[in-house]
Design a protein around this motif. Structure first.
Motif, PDB file in Angstrom:
ATOM      1  N   LYS A 154       0.834  -1.206   0.000  1.00  0.00           N
ATOM      2  CA  LYS A 154       0.000   0.000   0.000  1.00  0.00           C
ATOM      3  C   LYS A 154       0.862   1.248   0.000  1.00  0.00           C
ATOM      4  CE  LYS A 154      -3.940  -2.086   2.439  1.00  0.00           C
ATOM      5  NZ  LYS A 154      -4.695  -2.141   3.717  1.00  0.00           N
ATOM      6  N   GLN A 155       1.919   1.240   0.805  1.00  0.00           N
ATOM      7  CA  GLN A 155       2.824   2.388   0.853  1.00  0.00           C
ATOM      8  C   GLN A 155       3.511   2.597  -0.493  1.00  0.00           C
ATOM      9  OE1 GLN A 155       5.364   1.279   4.140  1.00  0.00           O
ATOM     10  NE2 GLN A 155       4.024   2.233   5.675  1.00  0.00           N
ATOM     11  N   GLN A 156       3.902   1.502  -1.139  1.00  0.00           N
ATOM     12  CA  GLN A 156       4.550   1.604  -2.447  1.00  0.00           C
ATOM     13  C   GLN A 156       3.608   2.204  -3.487  1.00  0.00           C
ATOM     14  OE1 GLN A 156       5.688  -2.626  -2.514  1.00  0.00           O
ATOM     15  NE2 GLN A 156       7.761  -1.966  -3.030  1.00  0.00           N
ATOM     16  N   LEU A 157       2.370   1.713  -3.517  1.00  0.00           N
ATOM     17  CA  LEU A 157       1.397   2.190  -4.507  1.00  0.00           C
ATOM     18  C   LEU A 157       1.009   3.642  -4.258  1.00  0.00           C
ATOM     19  CD1 LEU A 157      -0.930  -0.936  -4.789  1.00  0.00           C
ATOM     20  CD2 LEU A 157       0.845  -0.217  -6.393  1.00  0.00           C
ATOM     21  N   ASP A 158       0.974   4.033  -2.986  1.00  0.00           N
ATOM     22  CA  ASP A 158       0.607   5.413  -2.657  1.00  0.00           C
ATOM     23  C   ASP A 158       1.661   6.422  -3.101  1.00  0.00           C
ATOM     24  OD1 ASP A 158      -1.838   4.804  -1.551  1.00  0.00           O
ATOM     25  OD2 ASP A 158      -1.072   4.603   0.495  1.00  0.00           O
ATOM     26  N   GLN A 159       2.868   5.956  -3.406  1.00  0.00           N
ATOM     27  CA  GLN A 159       3.946   6.871  -3.803  1.00  0.00           C
ATOM     28  C   GLN A 159       3.916   7.214  -5.291  1.00  0.00           C
ATOM     29  OE1 GLN A 159       7.952   6.086  -2.190  1.00  0.00           O
ATOM     30  NE2 GLN A 159       7.028   4.611  -0.786  1.00  0.00           N
ATOM     31  N   VAL A 160       3.074   6.531  -6.054  1.00  0.00           N
ATOM     32  CA  VAL A 160       3.049   6.767  -7.505  1.00  0.00           C
ATOM     33  C   VAL A 160       2.454   8.138  -7.806  1.00  0.00           C
ATOM     34  CG1 VAL A 160       2.143   5.966  -9.709  1.00  0.00           C
ATOM     35  CG2 VAL A 160       2.875   4.308  -7.991  1.00  0.00           C
ATOM     36  N   VAL A 161       3.142   8.884  -8.689  1.00  0.00           N
ATOM     37  CA  VAL A 161       2.688  10.219  -9.098  1.00  0.00           C
ATOM     38  C   VAL A 161       2.661  10.280 -10.619  1.00  0.00           C
ATOM     39  CG1 VAL A 161       3.143  12.703  -9.023  1.00  0.00           C
ATOM     40  CG2 VAL A 161       3.678  11.286  -7.026  1.00  0.00           C
ATOM     41  N   TYR A 162       1.558  10.793 -11.158  1.00  0.00           N
ATOM     42  CA  TYR A 162       1.403  10.959 -12.608  1.00  0.00           C
ATOM     43  C   TYR A 162       1.380  12.439 -12.966  1.00  0.00           C
ATOM     44  CZ  TYR A 162      -0.148   6.057 -12.960  1.00  0.00           C
ATOM     45  OH  TYR A 162      -0.237   4.685 -12.916  1.00  0.00           O
ATOM     46  N   SER A 163       1.849  12.747 -14.171  1.00  0.00           N
ATOM     47  CA  SER A 163       1.598  14.062 -14.737  1.00  0.00           C
ATOM     48  C   SER A 163       0.233  14.039 -15.419  1.00  0.00           C
ATOM     49  CB  SER A 163       2.692  14.444 -15.742  1.00  0.00           C
ATOM     50  OG  SER A 163       2.657  13.568 -16.862  1.00  0.00           O
ATOM     51  N   SER A 164      -0.321  15.230 -15.636  1.00  0.00           N
ATOM     52  CA  SER A 164      -1.609  15.349 -16.316  1.00  0.00           C
ATOM     53  C   SER A 164      -1.480  16.402 -17.403  1.00  0.00           C
ATOM     54  CB  SER A 164      -2.714  15.755 -15.330  1.00  0.00           C
ATOM     55  OG  SER A 164      -2.805  14.834 -14.267  1.00  0.00           O
ATOM     56  N   ARG A 165      -2.229  16.211 -18.477  1.00  0.00           N
ATOM     57  CA  ARG A 165      -2.198  17.205 -19.557  1.00  0.00           C
ATOM     58  C   ARG A 165      -3.458  17.077 -20.401  1.00  0.00           C
ATOM     59  NH1 ARG A 165       2.650  17.343 -21.932  1.00  0.00           N
ATOM     60  NH2 ARG A 165       3.665  15.838 -20.577  1.00  0.00           N
ATOM     61  N   CYS A 179      -0.357  -6.911 -10.708  1.00  0.00           N
ATOM     62  CA  CYS A 179      -0.509  -5.565 -11.256  1.00  0.00           C
ATOM     63  C   CYS A 179       0.738  -5.206 -12.049  1.00  0.00           C
ATOM     64  CB  CYS A 179      -0.695  -4.536 -10.140  1.00  0.00           C
ATOM     65  SG  CYS A 179      -2.045  -4.890  -8.998  1.00  0.00           S
ATOM     66  N   GLY A 180       0.559  -4.484 -13.139  1.00  0.00           N
ATOM     67  CA  GLY A 180       1.696  -4.068 -13.956  1.00  0.00           C
ATOM     68  C   GLY A 180       1.390  -2.823 -14.743  1.00  0.00           C
ATOM     69  N   GLY A 181       2.343  -2.418 -15.572  1.00  0.00           N
ATOM     70  CA  GLY A 181       2.219  -1.197 -16.352  1.00  0.00           C
ATOM     71  C   GLY A 181       3.438  -0.322 -16.150  1.00  0.00           C
ATOM     72  N   ASP A 182       3.435   0.836 -16.800  1.00  0.00           N
ATOM     73  CA  ASP A 182       4.621   1.684 -16.723  1.00  0.00           C
ATOM     74  C   ASP A 182       4.860   2.245 -15.330  1.00  0.00           C
ATOM     75  OD1 ASP A 182       2.409   3.320 -16.859  1.00  0.00           O
ATOM     76  OD2 ASP A 182       3.255   4.717 -18.317  1.00  0.00           O
ATOM     77  N   ALA A 183       3.839   2.262 -14.473  1.00  0.00           N
ATOM     78  CA  ALA A 183       4.042   2.730 -13.098  1.00  0.00           C
ATOM     79  C   ALA A 183       4.942   1.800 -12.296  1.00  0.00           C
ATOM     80  CB  ALA A 183       2.701   2.877 -12.383  1.00  0.00           C
ATOM     81  N   PHE A 184       5.113   0.580 -12.795  1.00  0.00           N
ATOM     82  CA  PHE A 184       5.953  -0.399 -12.103  1.00  0.00           C
ATOM     83  C   PHE A 184       7.329  -0.519 -12.759  1.00  0.00           C
ATOM     84  CE2 PHE A 184       1.576  -1.265 -11.245  1.00  0.00           C
ATOM     85  CZ  PHE A 184       1.539  -1.634  -9.909  1.00  0.00           C
ATOM     86  N   SER A 185       7.592   0.345 -13.741  1.00  0.00           N
ATOM     87  CA  SER A 185       8.911   0.375 -14.397  1.00  0.00           C
ATOM     88  C   SER A 185       9.251   1.830 -14.698  1.00  0.00           C
ATOM     89  CB  SER A 185       8.906  -0.497 -15.652  1.00  0.00           C
ATOM     90  OG  SER A 185       7.811  -0.152 -16.501  1.00  0.00           O
ATOM     91  N   HIS A 186       9.011   2.279 -15.937  1.00  0.00           N
ATOM     92  CA  HIS A 186       9.159   3.686 -16.298  1.00  0.00           C
ATOM     93  C   HIS A 186       8.272   3.986 -17.497  1.00  0.00           C
ATOM     94  CE1 HIS A 186      12.508   1.324 -18.027  1.00  0.00           C
ATOM     95  NE2 HIS A 186      12.208   1.957 -19.130  1.00  0.00           N
ATOM     96  N   SER A 187       7.991   5.265 -17.685  1.00  0.00           N
ATOM     97  CA  SER A 187       6.881   5.658 -18.547  1.00  0.00           C
ATOM     98  C   SER A 187       7.312   5.886 -19.994  1.00  0.00           C
ATOM     99  CB  SER A 187       6.225   6.926 -18.001  1.00  0.00           C
ATOM    100  OG  SER A 187       4.935   7.073 -18.532  1.00  0.00           O
ATOM    101  N   ASN A 188       7.564   4.794 -20.703  1.00  0.00           N
ATOM    102  CA  ASN A 188       7.766   4.844 -22.148  1.00  0.00           C
ATOM    103  C   ASN A 188       7.540   3.451 -22.727  1.00  0.00           C
ATOM    104  OD1 ASN A 188      10.120   3.407 -21.504  1.00  0.00           O
ATOM    105  ND2 ASN A 188      11.464   5.179 -21.787  1.00  0.00           N
TER     106      ASN A 188
END
Length: 342
Positions: free
Chosen positions: A182-193, A314-323
């Protein structure tokens, strides 16, 4: 035969489905659900209402491969290049800053063609406008609840949507997450546009020399692209399309506003940057609440296993890097988990 559900028809989900099919052949029945009306996720390509203009990439614009990833993921790059899904970027991107040894690729048919390729290869059962709202552990399987009503049961579930949407799911997921997870997932931050696509009639010619331009001195707009020129294609009888992306600070400042209120602001700034821009036939505005990952899940090798039996990962770029390569890394890591469990 194990029934596997992959939630999210973006790059990570589609590639995971494709790799799982190739590794396990007829040992699995794969379903892919997405709440949108079509595939792509943040590799979204939209078309004008009357098909008189080129399509436009509202999300990712091109793929950049570093030498290390070009080698590590050589088989996937070769596959996409051989299939004509990718081709080297051969156009002027004004203001682009990158390392000289990296290579850029574009998609002649639009960015969502990458996702469509992998989905086609997966042989998965595809269902769109299926919004998952709940996960319930039922002994050796998962009951997956849909917003429209009804539920289905699967032996394994893979979640690839943005982390905040994962945490919003009803049912047993939050109960099964450890304190550390839970602590790990709560640290995820996204940009918005915000992204705006302008579609012009076939008689319109855009005279500026660049295919895309990065803007550094505007409080609203960060990027502009002539999509067909960027992809190096010319379809007779199709007018040009222009894609505009706002800056991250602007997206954050106006995040809670409706896209209908933001569109006039973006168009006003666009006309300041490109005076005399012709009147488009149609316009589409999209809000990317979860655009790119600014802070990924710490200490995760491309995935997070919530439960082994029945499998929930669970997976996706939030678990690695965003590209592109971050999504590939996540799909490969989830494939190893799926093979081990199934």
């Amino acid at each position: 035969m194990s029934r596997v559900l992959i939630v999210g028809a973006g790059l990570t989900g589609s590639l995971c489905a494709c790799l799982l099919r190739r590794e396990m052949r007829n040992k699995v029945q794969i379903s892919v659900w997405d709440k949108a009306r079509g595939p792509g996720g943040r590799m979204s390509t939209t078309r004008p209402p009357d098909a008189s203009s080129h399509s436009a990439d509202l999300g990712a614009q091109y793929i950049t491969a570093t030498p290390a990833y070009a080698q590590a993921h050589h088989s996937l790059y070769s596959e996409l290049l051989s299939a004509g899904v990718l081709q080297p970027l051969d156009a002027l991107l004004e203001g682009l800053k990158q390392k000289e040894d990296s290579k850029n690729y574009v998609t002649p048919l639009g960015m969502n063609s990458v996702v469509k390729h992998f989905l086609s290869e997966s042989g998965a059962d595809l269902f769109f406008e299926r919004h998952v709202i709940g996960l319930y552990c039922r002994g050796a399987s998962w009951e997956v609840e849909r917003m429209a009503g009804g539920s289905e049961t699967f032996d394994a579930v893979v979640l690839t949507m943005p982390v905040p949407q994962i945490l919003e799911l009803q049912g047993d997921l939050r109960r099964l997450l450890s304190v550390q997870q839970k602590q790990q997932l709560d640290q995820v931050v996204y940009s918005s546009r915000f992204a705006v696509a302008l579609f012009f009639s076939p008689d319109v010619a855009l005279s500026f020399p660049w295919a895309a331009r990065y803007v550094s001195d505007n409080p609203c707009i960060r990027y502009i692209a002539v999509d067909a020129r960027k992809r190096n294609i010319d379809i007779p009888g199709c007018g040009p399309s222009l894609v505009v992306h706002t800056s991250v600070p602007f997206g954050l400042q106006h995040l809670e506003q409706d896209k209908e209120d933001i569109q006039p602001i973006v168009l006003h700034e666009l006309h300041r940057l490109i005076p005399g821009l012709p009147q488009p036939n149609s316009i589409k505005c999209h809000k990317w609440r979860y655009s790119q990952v600014l802070t990924s899940v710490p200490d995760c090798p491309g995935h997070m296993t919530v439960l082994d039996r029945p499998l929930l990962v669970c997976g996706g770029d939030a678990f690695s890097h965003s590209n592109f390569d971050g999504c590939v890394e996540s799909a490969l890591s989830m494939l190893r988990v799926l093979k081990a469990c199934l």
